[in-house]
Scaffold this active site. Structure first.
Site, PDB file in Angstrom:
ATOM      1  N   HIS A 248      28.504 121.772  -9.425  1.00 24.55           N
ATOM      2  CA  HIS A 248      27.708 121.492  -8.759  1.00 24.55           C
ATOM      3  C   HIS A 248      26.540 122.587  -9.121  1.00 24.55           C
ATOM      4  O   HIS A 248      26.050 122.911 -10.202  1.00 24.55           O
ATOM      5  CB  HIS A 248      27.081 120.914  -7.200  1.00 24.55           C
ATOM      6  CG  HIS A 248      27.553 120.158  -7.104  1.00 24.55           C
ATOM      7  ND1 HIS A 248      26.425 118.348  -7.773  1.00 24.55           N
ATOM      8  CD2 HIS A 248      27.971 119.502  -5.686  1.00 24.55           C
ATOM      9  CE1 HIS A 248      27.022 117.304  -7.316  1.00 24.55           C
ATOM     10  NE2 HIS A 248      27.840 117.627  -6.669  1.00 24.55           N
TER      11      HIS A 248
HETATM   12  C1  BDR Z   1      24.057 120.227  -3.731  1.00 26.94           C
HETATM   13  O1  BDR Z   1      23.768 119.997  -1.962  1.00 26.94           O
HETATM   14  C2  BDR Z   1      24.940 120.982  -1.671  1.00 26.94           C
HETATM   15  O2  BDR Z   1      25.958 120.144  -0.529  1.00 26.94           O
HETATM   16  C3  BDR Z   1      25.857 121.476  -2.454  1.00 26.94           C
HETATM   17  O3  BDR Z   1      26.310 122.518  -2.496  1.00 26.94           O
HETATM   18  C4  BDR Z   1      24.908 121.519  -3.672  1.00 26.94           C
HETATM   19  O4  BDR Z   1      24.428 122.637  -3.950  1.00 26.94           O
HETATM   20  C5  BDR Z   1      24.540 119.096  -4.503  1.00 26.94           C
HETATM   21  O5  BDR Z   1      23.701 118.057  -4.258  1.00 26.94           O
END
Ligand code: BDR
Ligand code: CA
Length: 326
Positions: A248
């Site tokens: 991510h």
């Molecule tokens: C996003 O949500 C958070 O849990 C992670 O850090 C990332 O920024 C992914 O959907």
């Protein structure tokens, strides 16, 4: 330091946030001018503690400014301790004591002050819910002209959501703030689930990095990623096979440093703020003219990352973390 990318990092660390932070600190072309924190993976207070901790153990003195702790309009939710741990870093068994303290300014003021003192030079990389950016826009309506660009990890165009069938977590957590950000008029790139769900990073990569550096910072990252990978492995068979996780947030920085690894599409993006579709990022493709309110031509375009060279991103992450940065 004279690195080409001056950055403010808006973040809710968070395991993949920590991965992103260390990628950026290890990268010779990134000059991190400051970190602003937000709620999301943890409370905003814990996010600030983690940002101060992660930078201190990596021997970096970077301003950390605490931001907003609740969504713009909707009620807040409990942080997902089952994904990132109750402490946001996979429930670290012990922490070294560090004496770093936060900048006294609220995050939105910090962003505005930095943008005014480096007009047109700063890239804002935002990888949490977008309340700090929305608050900064309220403080300084010319912020879109003062920043060089904004890169957001969040949202999705074609890929299913990760907190509802249509919503990605960062946008879900503050859809009203997100809609302000998508309509503000800055040069904006969305690095959403369309690409982040294509990049599965194996824990073994972080093990090689930790073995190489033998340093508390990379040991901490390995511990955190291990916890995070267990969450993903329990839910996705193909991730369990390699004991890995989605990268991510680090993809937002890899987009900054290696944009040629991504394919983009342009269009107006709006955020559904209520109802069943709450948190959905809706994209108007260029070839259709919709008569409905909300899609008028004054709505600025966003560039959405739609495809990615996943193997090259993983390689980029590993080779950068293996550099001599600690
Ligand atoms: C996003 O949500 C958070 O849990 C992670 O850090 C990332 O920024 C992914 O959907
Ligand atoms: Ca995040």
């Amino acid at each position: 330091m004279n690195a080409p990318f001056k950055v403010i990092f808006d973040t809710d660390p968070g395991v993949d946030d920590a991965m992103a932070l260390y990628y950026a600190l290890a990268h010779p072309n990134v000059d991190m001018l400051g970190i602003t924190t937000t709620f999301g993976n943890v409370t905003v207070e814990q996010a600030t503690t983690n940002a101060l901790y992660l930078t201190a153990i990596a021997n970096q003195k970077i301003a950390v400014s605490q931001g907003i702790g609740t969504p713009w309009v909707k009620p807040g939710e409990a942080p997902p301790d089952f994904i990132h741990g109750a402490d946001g870093l996979g429930n670290l068994r012990i922490r070294q004591s560090v004496n770093a303290v936060a900048d006294p300014r609220p995050a939105a003021q910090f962003i505005v002050d930095m943008a005014r003192s480096h007009p047109g030079e700063i890239t804002l990389v935002a990888v949490g819910p977008l309340g700090n950016l929305a608050a900064a826009l309220k403080l300084e309506p010319h912020l879109p002209q003062l920043l060089k660009e904004v890169i957001v990890m969040g949202g999705t165009v074609s890929e299913p959501g990760n907190v509802s069938p249509v919503a990605e977590a960062n946008i879900w957590n503050d859809p009203h703030a997100a809609d302000l950000v998508f309509t503000a008029g800055w040069k904006l790139t969305m690095v959403g689930l369309d690409v982040t769900h294509r990049v599965i990073v194996p824990v073994s990569l972080f093990k090689r990095v930790a073995d190489h550096h033998q340093h508390i910072a990379t040991d901490t990252l390995l511990h955190a990623v291990n916890f995070y990978a267990t969450f993903y492995g329990d839910r996705h068979a193909e991730i369990a096979k390699i004991h890995g996780c989605f990268g991510h947030d680090v993809l937002a920085f890899i987009y900054l440093t290696r944009p040629e690894l991504f394919q983009l599409e342009e269009g107006r993006i709006r955020v559904a703020t209520d109802g069943l579709a709450q948190g959905q990022t809706l994209m108007r493709r260029k070839d259709i003219d919709y008569p409905q309110a909300g899609w008028e031509s004054h709505i600025p375009d966003t560039s959405a990352c739609m495809q990615v060279d996943a193997a090259a991103c993983t390689q980029e992450l590993e080779s950068t973390l293996l550099r001599a940065w600690l």
